[in-house]
Design a protein around this motif. Structure first.
Motif, short mmCIF file in Angstrom:
data_model
loop_
_atom_site.label_atom_id
_atom_site.label_comp_id
_atom_site.label_asym_id
_atom_site.label_seq_id
_atom_site.Cartn_x
_atom_site.Cartn_y
_atom_site.Cartn_z
N SER A 217 14.13 -10.47 -8.90
CA SER A 217 14.98 -11.64 -9.15
C SER A 217 16.32 -11.44 -8.45
O SER A 217 16.56 -10.39 -7.83
CB SER A 217 15.17 -11.87 -10.66
N TYR A 218 17.17 -12.44 -8.58
CA TYR A 218 18.52 -12.39 -8.00
C TYR A 218 19.55 -12.57 -9.09
O TYR A 218 19.32 -13.30 -10.08
CB TYR A 218 18.69 -13.47 -6.93
N SER A 219 20.70 -11.93 -8.92
CA SER A 219 21.82 -12.09 -9.85
C SER A 219 23.10 -12.19 -9.03
O SER A 219 23.53 -11.21 -8.40
CB SER A 219 21.88 -10.90 -10.81
N GLY A 220 23.70 -13.39 -9.04
CA GLY A 220 24.91 -13.60 -8.25
C GLY A 220 24.67 -13.42 -6.77
O GLY A 220 25.58 -12.96 -6.07
N GLY A 221 23.48 -13.74 -6.32
CA GLY A 221 23.14 -13.59 -4.91
C GLY A 221 22.68 -12.21 -4.53
O GLY A 221 22.24 -12.01 -3.39
N ALA A 222 22.77 -11.25 -5.44
CA ALA A 222 22.33 -9.88 -5.15
C ALA A 222 20.90 -9.69 -5.65
O ALA A 222 20.57 -10.08 -6.78
CB ALA A 222 23.25 -8.87 -5.83
N PRO A 223 20.03 -9.10 -4.84
CA PRO A 223 18.63 -8.93 -5.25
C PRO A 223 18.48 -7.79 -6.26
O PRO A 223 19.17 -6.76 -6.17
CB PRO A 223 17.90 -8.62 -3.95
N LYS A 224 17.60 -7.98 -7.20
CA LYS A 224 17.22 -6.92 -8.14
C LYS A 224 15.84 -6.41 -7.73
O LYS A 224 14.84 -7.12 -7.85
CB LYS A 224 17.18 -7.45 -9.57
N ARG A 225 15.82 -5.19 -7.24
CA ARG A 225 14.58 -4.63 -6.71
C ARG A 225 13.86 -3.80 -7.77
O ARG A 225 14.45 -3.36 -8.75
CB ARG A 225 14.86 -3.80 -5.47
N LEU A 226 12.58 -3.58 -7.52
CA LEU A 226 11.75 -2.89 -8.50
C LEU A 226 12.24 -1.47 -8.75
O LEU A 226 12.21 -0.98 -9.88
CB LEU A 226 10.29 -2.88 -8.02
N ARG A 227 12.70 -0.79 -7.70
CA ARG A 227 13.13 0.59 -7.86
C ARG A 227 14.41 0.72 -8.67
O ARG A 227 14.76 1.82 -9.11
CB ARG A 227 13.32 1.23 -6.49
N ASP A 228 15.11 -0.41 -8.89
CA ASP A 228 16.35 -0.36 -9.66
C ASP A 228 16.10 -0.12 -11.14
O ASP A 228 17.03 0.32 -11.85
CB ASP A 228 17.14 -1.67 -9.47
N HIS B 63 0.81 -1.20 0.00
CA HIS B 63 0.00 0.00 0.00
C HIS B 63 0.85 1.27 0.00
O HIS B 63 0.33 2.35 -0.21
CB HIS B 63 -0.91 0.01 1.23
N ASN B 64 2.14 1.13 0.24
CA ASN B 64 3.04 2.28 0.28
C ASN B 64 3.99 2.19 -0.91
O ASN B 64 4.67 1.19 -1.10
CB ASN B 64 3.84 2.27 1.59
N PRO B 65 4.06 3.24 -1.76
CA PRO B 65 4.95 3.18 -2.93
C PRO B 65 6.42 2.97 -2.56
O PRO B 65 7.15 2.32 -3.30
CB PRO B 65 4.73 4.55 -3.59
N ASP B 66 6.85 3.54 -1.43
CA ASP B 66 8.25 3.36 -1.04
C ASP B 66 8.55 1.90 -0.71
O ASP B 66 9.62 1.38 -1.06
CB ASP B 66 8.57 4.24 0.18
N VAL B 67 7.61 1.24 -0.05
CA VAL B 67 7.81 -0.18 0.27
C VAL B 67 7.71 -1.02 -1.00
O VAL B 67 8.42 -2.02 -1.16
CB VAL B 67 6.77 -0.63 1.31
N LEU B 68 6.84 -0.60 -1.93
CA LEU B 68 6.72 -1.33 -3.18
C LEU B 68 8.02 -1.34 -3.96
O LEU B 68 8.35 -2.33 -4.62
CB LEU B 68 5.60 -0.70 -4.03
N GLY B 69 8.78 -0.26 -3.87
CA GLY B 69 10.05 -0.21 -4.58
C GLY B 69 11.06 -1.22 -4.07
O GLY B 69 12.00 -1.57 -4.79
N ASP B 70 10.90 -1.70 -2.84
CA ASP B 70 11.83 -2.70 -2.29
C ASP B 70 11.50 -4.12 -2.71
O ASP B 70 12.19 -5.06 -2.32
CB ASP B 70 11.82 -2.61 -0.76
N MET B 71 10.42 -4.29 -3.48
CA MET B 71 10.03 -5.64 -3.90
C MET B 71 11.13 -6.26 -4.77
O MET B 71 11.63 -5.65 -5.71
CB MET B 71 8.71 -5.58 -4.68
N ILE B 72 11.50 -7.48 -4.43
CA ILE B 72 12.56 -8.18 -5.15
C ILE B 72 11.97 -8.92 -6.35
O ILE B 72 11.04 -9.71 -6.20
CB ILE B 72 13.29 -9.16 -4.22
#
Length: 352
Positions: free
Chosen positions: A245-256, A234-243
């Protein structure tokens, strides 16, 4: 013994009979529905289906033609008119005048239900309704002020609408110019290509992470509690933290690779009053209800309950109402009734 003879020889009986007729007339006059025009019901049915984002060609091929093919077999059809526009399919079915509109509605609804499974998964369920001639709002209210359109929408829906829809005789309250809150995710194709992320990956992520699920029951000490798993963002800032996929163990988040905007729906409709953005509230009455009584009660609640409690900077006013015009017609009718009664009594007194 004829009527004149009864009236002369049994004048008390004639007086009582006349008084009963007058009494029934007064009771009927008070209970009769008051409207500008008489109620006319034609056997016409509308079918509306929404498929968001679809072109008119897709709407026509996958929705309109499919529904028309099953509705055509309904007995008593006089004419069918359909319209396929962007995202919306509208079909109007007109029956012969001797067709009962309730029977026609049930027959059309049954045939539409047969093709629900054949419609696109993204399509909303078709809405089958009777077409009511003259079913227009009897009053339009406007809500405006130094607030954002989103705040006006929320106040109109959560406060004004709920307070007025409990009035006896009000069937529905329409919101004109309403734009609901919409969270947009604007994807960056270049950044997505660099991260190796595709649009289906994002859609799959939303289907997997942004949802609500029933959680069953929690039983403790003889009490049973229903659990709901609210996994929506419900919060756009929290939505940006949604993962995503992963690449080499590092998460790719929506805000990226996407910009998140907390705004309003597309401007498909707009309401303005005195040059200012506003939200309109259209009041529709139920069939045969008293228009004047409904308008008077709405004005009373506005003046006594809603307007005194408005937040600073917000204005609630009347843009249009049918009450004054309808009341004028009623006053003219009452004058004609009184004048006709007096003239009739005068003629009877002079010549009989």
């Amino acid at each position: 013994m004829n009527l004149p003879e009864i009236s002369i020889k049994r004048h008390v009986f004639a007086y009582m009979l006349s008084a009963v007729l007058v009494l029934f007339g007064i009771i009927s006059y008070k209970d009769i529905g008051v409207d500008r025009f008489p109620t006319v019901e034609f056997p016409m049915i509308s079918i509306t289906t929404i498929l968001p984002g679809a072109t008119p060609e897709i709407i026509d091929a996958s929705v309109t033609n499919l529904i028309e093919s099953v509705v055509n077999s309904t007995p008593g059809i006089d004419h069918i008119q359909s319209n396929s526009s962007a995202g919306v399919s509208s079909i109007n079915v007109r029956f012969n005048m001797d067709k009962d509109v309730n029977v026609a509605f049930n027959e059309v609804q049954a045939r539409v239900n047969r093709v629900l499974r054949d419609l696109p998964d993204e399509a909303e369920p078709p809405v089958v309704a009777k077409i009511e001639i003259g079913a227009l709002p009897v009053m339009w209210l406007t809500l405006s002020g130094d607030r954002t359109l989103q705040q006006l929408n929320q106040y109109a829906r959560n406060v004004v609408k709920k307070r007025l829809e409990t009035i006896d005789g009000v069937g529905e309250i329409q919101l004109g110019g309403e734009l609901r809150r919409t969270i947009r995710v604007n994807l960056d194709p270049v950044r997505m290509k660099q991260l190796g992320i595709t649009v289906p990956d994002v859609v799959q992520m939303f289907n997997r992470e942004h949802l609500r699920l029933p959680g069953g029951f929690l039983i403790k000490e003889g009490r049973e509690t229903l659990i709901e798993l609210d996994l929506e963002y419900h919060n756009p800032d929290v939505l940006g933290d949604m993962i995503v996929s992963y690449s080499g163990g590092a998460p790719k988040r929506l805000r990226d690779f996407a910009g998140i905007e907390d705004g309003l729906a597309d401007y498909r409709q707009l309401a303005r009053f005195n040059g200012k953005p506003a939200v309109g509230l259209g009041i529709l009455k139920v069939q045969n209800a008293n228009t004047v009584a409904i308008v008077d009660e709405i004005k009373r609640r506005l003046n006594e309950e809603l307007i005194p409690r408005l937040p600073p900077g917000i204005e609630l006013g009347i843009a249009h109402d049918d009450g004054d015009l309808t009341q004028g017609v009623i006053d003219s009718l009452e004058e004609h009734l009184i004048a006709g009664t007096l003239l009739t009594a005068l003629v009877v007194l002079l010549f009989l």
